[in-house]
Write a protein that holds these residues in place. Structure first.
Motif, PDB file in Angstrom:
ATOM      1  N   TRP A  47      -6.278   4.276  -5.832  1.00 13.56           N
ATOM      2  CA  TRP A  47      -4.929   3.883  -5.424  1.00 13.56           C
ATOM      3  C   TRP A  47      -3.961   5.044  -5.530  1.00 13.56           C
ATOM      4  CZ3 TRP A  47      -0.711   3.857  -8.717  1.00 13.56           C
ATOM      5  CH2 TRP A  47      -0.982   3.976 -10.085  1.00 13.56           C
ATOM      6  N   LEU A  48      -4.209   5.961  -6.482  1.00 14.22           N
ATOM      7  CA  LEU A  48      -3.346   7.137  -6.650  1.00 14.22           C
ATOM      8  C   LEU A  48      -3.471   8.106  -5.477  1.00 14.22           C
ATOM      9  CD1 LEU A  48      -3.945   7.791 -10.435  1.00 14.22           C
ATOM     10  CD2 LEU A  48      -1.779   7.128  -9.375  1.00 14.22           C
ATOM     11  N   LEU A  49      -4.580   8.070  -4.781  1.00 10.60           N
ATOM     12  CA  LEU A  49      -4.785   8.918  -3.604  1.00 10.60           C
ATOM     13  C   LEU A  49      -4.271   8.243  -2.341  1.00 10.60           C
ATOM     14  CD1 LEU A  49      -8.431  10.072  -4.367  1.00 10.60           C
ATOM     15  CD2 LEU A  49      -6.352  11.419  -4.653  1.00 10.60           C
ATOM     16  N   LEU A  50      -4.407   6.928  -2.278  1.00 13.95           N
ATOM     17  CA  LEU A  50      -4.046   6.185  -1.075  1.00 13.95           C
ATOM     18  C   LEU A  50      -2.544   5.935  -0.958  1.00 13.95           C
ATOM     19  CD1 LEU A  50      -6.999   3.714  -1.453  1.00 13.95           C
ATOM     20  CD2 LEU A  50      -6.764   5.365   0.404  1.00 13.95           C
ATOM     21  N   LEU A  51      -1.890   5.709  -2.082  1.00 12.98           N
ATOM     22  CA  LEU A  51      -0.463   5.397  -2.058  1.00 12.98           C
ATOM     23  C   LEU A  51       0.399   6.516  -1.472  1.00 12.98           C
ATOM     24  CD1 LEU A  51       1.578   3.200  -2.682  1.00 12.98           C
ATOM     25  CD2 LEU A  51       1.742   4.112  -5.014  1.00 12.98           C
ATOM     26  N   PRO A  52       0.165   7.792  -1.804  1.00 14.64           N
ATOM     27  CA  PRO A  52       0.974   8.847  -1.180  1.00 14.64           C
ATOM     28  C   PRO A  52       0.855   8.890   0.341  1.00 14.64           C
ATOM     29  CG  PRO A  52      -0.163   9.717  -3.093  1.00 14.64           C
ATOM     30  CD  PRO A  52      -0.711   8.331  -2.843  1.00 14.64           C
ATOM     31  N   VAL A  53      -0.316   8.577   0.866  1.00 12.39           N
ATOM     32  CA  VAL A  53      -0.473   8.542   2.327  1.00 12.39           C
ATOM     33  C   VAL A  53       0.418   7.445   2.901  1.00 12.39           C
ATOM     34  CG1 VAL A  53      -2.079   8.265   4.251  1.00 12.39           C
ATOM     35  CG2 VAL A  53      -2.838   9.417   2.165  1.00 12.39           C
ATOM     36  N   ALA A  54       0.420   6.284   2.256  1.00 14.99           N
ATOM     37  CA  ALA A  54       1.257   5.173   2.711  1.00 14.99           C
ATOM     38  C   ALA A  54       2.729   5.556   2.687  1.00 14.99           C
ATOM     39  CB  ALA A  54       1.022   3.941   1.838  1.00 14.99           C
ATOM     40  N   VAL A  55       3.168   6.186   1.614  1.00  7.41           N
ATOM     41  CA  VAL A  55       4.574   6.563   1.477  1.00  7.41           C
ATOM     42  C   VAL A  55       4.966   7.615   2.514  1.00  7.41           C
ATOM     43  CG1 VAL A  55       6.266   7.663  -0.059  1.00  7.41           C
ATOM     44  CG2 VAL A  55       4.721   5.898  -0.953  1.00  7.41           C
ATOM     45  N   LEU A  56       4.144   8.640   2.679  1.00 10.99           N
ATOM     46  CA  LEU A  56       4.428   9.680   3.659  1.00 10.99           C
ATOM     47  C   LEU A  56       4.457   9.120   5.086  1.00 10.99           C
ATOM     48  CD1 LEU A  56       2.273  12.551   2.142  1.00 10.99           C
ATOM     49  CD2 LEU A  56       4.787  12.547   2.362  1.00 10.99           C
ATOM     50  N   ALA A  57       3.504   8.250   5.397  1.00  7.99           N
ATOM     51  CA  ALA A  57       3.468   7.649   6.736  1.00  7.99           C
ATOM     52  C   ALA A  57       4.697   6.764   6.955  1.00  7.99           C
ATOM     53  CB  ALA A  57       2.182   6.841   6.926  1.00  7.99           C
ATOM     54  N   LEU A  58       5.086   6.042   5.934  1.00  7.91           N
ATOM     55  CA  LEU A  58       6.299   5.214   6.057  1.00  7.91           C
ATOM     56  C   LEU A  58       7.528   6.074   6.276  1.00  7.91           C
ATOM     57  CD1 LEU A  58       7.656   2.436   5.868  1.00  7.91           C
ATOM     58  CD2 LEU A  58       7.846   2.824   3.405  1.00  7.91           C
ATOM     59  N   LEU A  59       7.676   7.119   5.472  1.00  9.38           N
ATOM     60  CA  LEU A  59       8.834   7.999   5.614  1.00  9.38           C
ATOM     61  C   LEU A  59       8.866   8.684   6.988  1.00  9.38           C
ATOM     62  CD1 LEU A  59       8.931   9.621   2.057  1.00  9.38           C
ATOM     63  CD2 LEU A  59      10.482   7.872   2.990  1.00  9.38           C
ATOM     64  N   GLY A  60       7.706   8.986   7.526  1.00 16.52           N
ATOM     65  CA  GLY A  60       7.633   9.613   8.835  1.00 16.52           C
ATOM     66  C   GLY A  60       7.842   8.648   9.986  1.00 16.52           C
ATOM     67  N   SER A  61       7.870   7.362   9.689  1.00 13.57           N
ATOM     68  CA  SER A  61       7.945   6.358  10.749  1.00 13.57           C
ATOM     69  C   SER A  61       9.255   5.589  10.781  1.00 13.57           C
ATOM     70  CB  SER A  61       6.799   5.364  10.594  1.00 13.57           C
ATOM     71  OG  SER A  61       5.555   6.029  10.680  1.00 13.57           O
ATOM     72  N   VAL A  62      10.083   5.751   9.786  1.00 15.02           N
ATOM     73  CA  VAL A  62      11.347   5.001   9.772  1.00 15.02           C
ATOM     74  C   VAL A  62      12.484   5.816  10.369  1.00 15.02           C
ATOM     75  CG1 VAL A  62      10.750   3.473   7.903  1.00 15.02           C
ATOM     76  CG2 VAL A  62      11.795   5.673   7.364  1.00 15.02           C
TER      77      VAL A  62
END
Length: 125
Positions: free
Chosen positions: A110-125
């Protein structure tokens, strides 16, 4: 260029490599050497390969979105953010079932997957 989506893609590619290398050693080899019945064993082996493909394709999609920014980038980026958040959430929920103070690190995926989610969210809003 969208730097956040590109960073999400590069991070996701790193996650895919870690999955392929560490997952093969820590999960696949012991699974295949286990006495588990053949159908569940081969099913879990197949699922591991499905996740491998999923991580590679998701990383490639994020890199592409970050570099090219085609029509629909925002939607696909949000879907991939949700995808990685769901993966992180599943691992976090399951790791919380362990006992002890270090339980958050028993399944650290989860520590590896969560940063991808956050970065993708920040890049998409």
């Amino acid at each position: 260029m969208n730097g956040m989506l590109l960073a999400a893609g590069v991070t996701a590619a790193g996650v895919a490599v870690i999955h392929l290398v560490a997952g093969h050693a820590d999960v696949v080899r012991p699974l295949l050497a286990s006495t588990l019945a053949q159908v569940p064993k081969r099913t879990m082996h197949s699922v591991w390969h499905l996740v491998s493909a999923d991580l590679v394709f998701a990383a490639a999609a994020l890199v592409y979105l970050g570099l090219v920014q085609p029509e629909g980038t925002r939607l696909v980026g949000l879907l991939l953010a949700a995808h990685f958040a769901a993966y992180a959430g599943v691992f976090l929920a399951i790791t919380l079932t362990f006992d002890g103070s270090s339980r958050l690190f028993r399944l650290p995926q989860w520590l590896l997957l969560l940063p991808v989610a956050v970065l993708a969210l920040l890049g998409s809003v």
